[in-house]
Scaffold this active site. Structure first.
Site, PDB file in Angstrom:
ATOM      1  N   CYS A   1       0.968  -1.084  -0.005  1.00 15.99           N
ATOM      2  CA  CYS A   1       0.079   0.027  -0.181  1.00 15.99           C
ATOM      3  C   CYS A   1       0.889   1.344  -0.016  1.00 15.99           C
ATOM      4  O   CYS A   1       0.761   2.353  -0.669  1.00 15.99           O
ATOM      5  CB  CYS A   1      -1.024  -0.106   1.213  1.00 15.99           C
ATOM      6  SG  CYS A   1      -2.005  -1.472   1.311  1.00 15.99           S
TER       7      CYS A   1
ATOM      8  N   HIS B   1       0.901   5.122  -1.584  1.00 15.68           N
ATOM      9  CA  HIS B   1       0.345   6.148  -0.747  1.00 15.68           C
ATOM     10  C   HIS B   1       1.156   6.505   0.456  1.00 15.68           C
ATOM     11  O   HIS B   1       0.487   6.885   1.511  1.00 15.68           O
ATOM     12  CB  HIS B   1      -1.002   5.527  -0.266  1.00 15.68           C
ATOM     13  CG  HIS B   1      -1.941   5.183  -1.400  1.00 15.68           C
ATOM     14  ND1 HIS B   1      -2.654   6.232  -2.123  1.00 15.68           N
ATOM     15  CD2 HIS B   1      -2.615   4.138  -2.037  1.00 15.68           C
ATOM     16  CE1 HIS B   1      -3.531   5.622  -3.036  1.00 15.68           C
ATOM     17  NE2 HIS B   1      -3.353   4.411  -2.919  1.00 15.68           N
TER      18      HIS B   1
ATOM     19  N   ARG C   1     -12.663  -1.053  -2.499  1.00 13.14           N
ATOM     20  CA  ARG C   1     -11.345  -0.157  -2.618  1.00 13.14           C
ATOM     21  C   ARG C   1     -10.215  -1.086  -2.335  1.00 13.14           C
ATOM     22  O   ARG C   1      -9.172  -1.011  -2.955  1.00 13.14           O
ATOM     23  CB  ARG C   1     -11.377   1.072  -1.874  1.00 13.14           C
ATOM     24  CG  ARG C   1     -10.117   1.938  -2.043  1.00 13.14           C
ATOM     25  CD  ARG C   1     -10.273   2.391  -3.547  1.00 13.14           C
ATOM     26  NE  ARG C   1      -9.122   1.787  -4.408  1.00 13.14           N
ATOM     27  CZ  ARG C   1      -9.011   1.879  -5.669  1.00 13.14           C
ATOM     28  NH1 ARG C   1      -9.923   2.695  -6.425  1.00 13.14           N
ATOM     29  NH2 ARG C   1      -8.400   1.274  -6.470  1.00 13.14           N
TER      30      ARG C   1
ATOM     31  N   CYS D   1      -7.415  -2.480  -5.037  1.00 13.92           N
ATOM     32  CA  CYS D   1      -6.061  -2.122  -4.821  1.00 13.92           C
ATOM     33  C   CYS D   1      -5.185  -3.493  -4.691  1.00 13.92           C
ATOM     34  O   CYS D   1      -4.084  -3.449  -5.391  1.00 13.92           O
ATOM     35  CB  CYS D   1      -5.642  -1.398  -3.451  1.00 13.92           C
ATOM     36  SG  CYS D   1      -6.031   0.366  -3.699  1.00 13.92           S
TER      37      CYS D   1
END
Length: 269
Positions: free
Chosen positions: A178, A182, A226, A230
């Protein structure tokens, strides 16, 4: 305006989305487009359907979800989403909104959710698609409120730590995590700006604006979706719907987002 008229307007709006976005891919242009569309957000259709589903008696027990306890007491919705995920003593685990809804559907309504609540919850049709509508209805009851996830409970604190580990864990064929997308400012993918979820303002975009209407898909999507999307883009195997791992990841991100104003349902690319 009746529901059919709303549906026609939503389809027409979605059809115009890609040409409009193609004209101006700048952050300012996208923000202006979303603001213009927000007044007639097609997600309101999902919210309306979610309210109907919340009050409809279904399942083998022929019961509604009106006594579902989302943390504020049976049937109390105002502010409930703002405090999720949280620990639920009856289930003896930490749950986010969708995990708790599935629990209520199983215990209160008598649903056998396993046949369709893995990837089925992400389909446009069928029983699984109800989740986006119900989640949108519930989340909207906290619209304008600030996230305030309580991390003082040991189980919630443990979920935050697990979620943090998952956020940074690199794996899969691309060796992505992740954090790859991000954890820094200024990153983009396909010209789309990516929020830095480690910052409060980034979490406002990445967490506090879901569920949201995805213009490119003409569908309302949730935080659980979501996460699945991802991981799919990182070429991982499908993550299980409402798994403890996904809930932990959401607990970590929501805790970072504490204090952010909830804006749901929102408009997204």
């Amino acid at each position: 305006m009746n529901i059919n008229a709303w549906a026609i307007a939503a389809v027409a709006t979605a059809g115009l989305a890609q040409p409009l976005l193609a004209q101006d891919q700048s952050d300012a242009g996208i923000a202006a487009y979303r603001a213009a569309l927000q007044d007639g957000n097609p997600a309101e259709l999902w919210e309306m359907r979610g309210e109907v589903l919340w009050k409809t008696k279904r399942g083998t027990k022929n019961a509604s979800l009106e006594t579902c306890d989302l943390g504020k007491g049976p049937g109390k919705l105002e502010g409930a989403y703002a405090e999720l995920p949280r620990y639920f003593a009856d289930a003896r685990k930490v749950m986010d909104l969708e995990a708790r809804l599935v629990y209520c559907m199983e215990t209160l309504q008598g649903w056998d959710t396993k046949p369709y609540f893995n990837k089925g919850a992400f389909k446009s049709k069928g029983p699984g698609s109800d989740m986006a509508a119900i989640a949108t209805f519930v989340a909207a009851k906290s619209n304008g409120m600030a996230f305030k996830v309580d991390t003082s409970h040991p189980a919630v604190n443990a979920a935050v730590k697990t979620g943090e580990d998952l956020f940074w864990r690199r794996s899969g064929p691309f060796d992505f995590s992740c954090a790859t997308c991000h954890a820094e400012d200024g990153k983009r993918i396909r010209l789309q700006g990516l929020p830095n979820l480690l910052k409060t303002e980034g979490a406002a975009t990445g967490v506090a604006t879901w569920p949201a209407y995805r213009v490119s898909q003409s569908e309302v999507r949730t935080l659980q979706h979501r996460m699945w999307d991802c991981y799919w883009q990182m070429r991982h195997p499908d993550v299980q719907y409402t798994s403890d791992a996904v809930t932990a990841l959401l607990t970590y991100m929501n805790a970072i987002g504490n204090g952010n104003e909830i804006k749901s349902p929102y408009i997204k690319r």
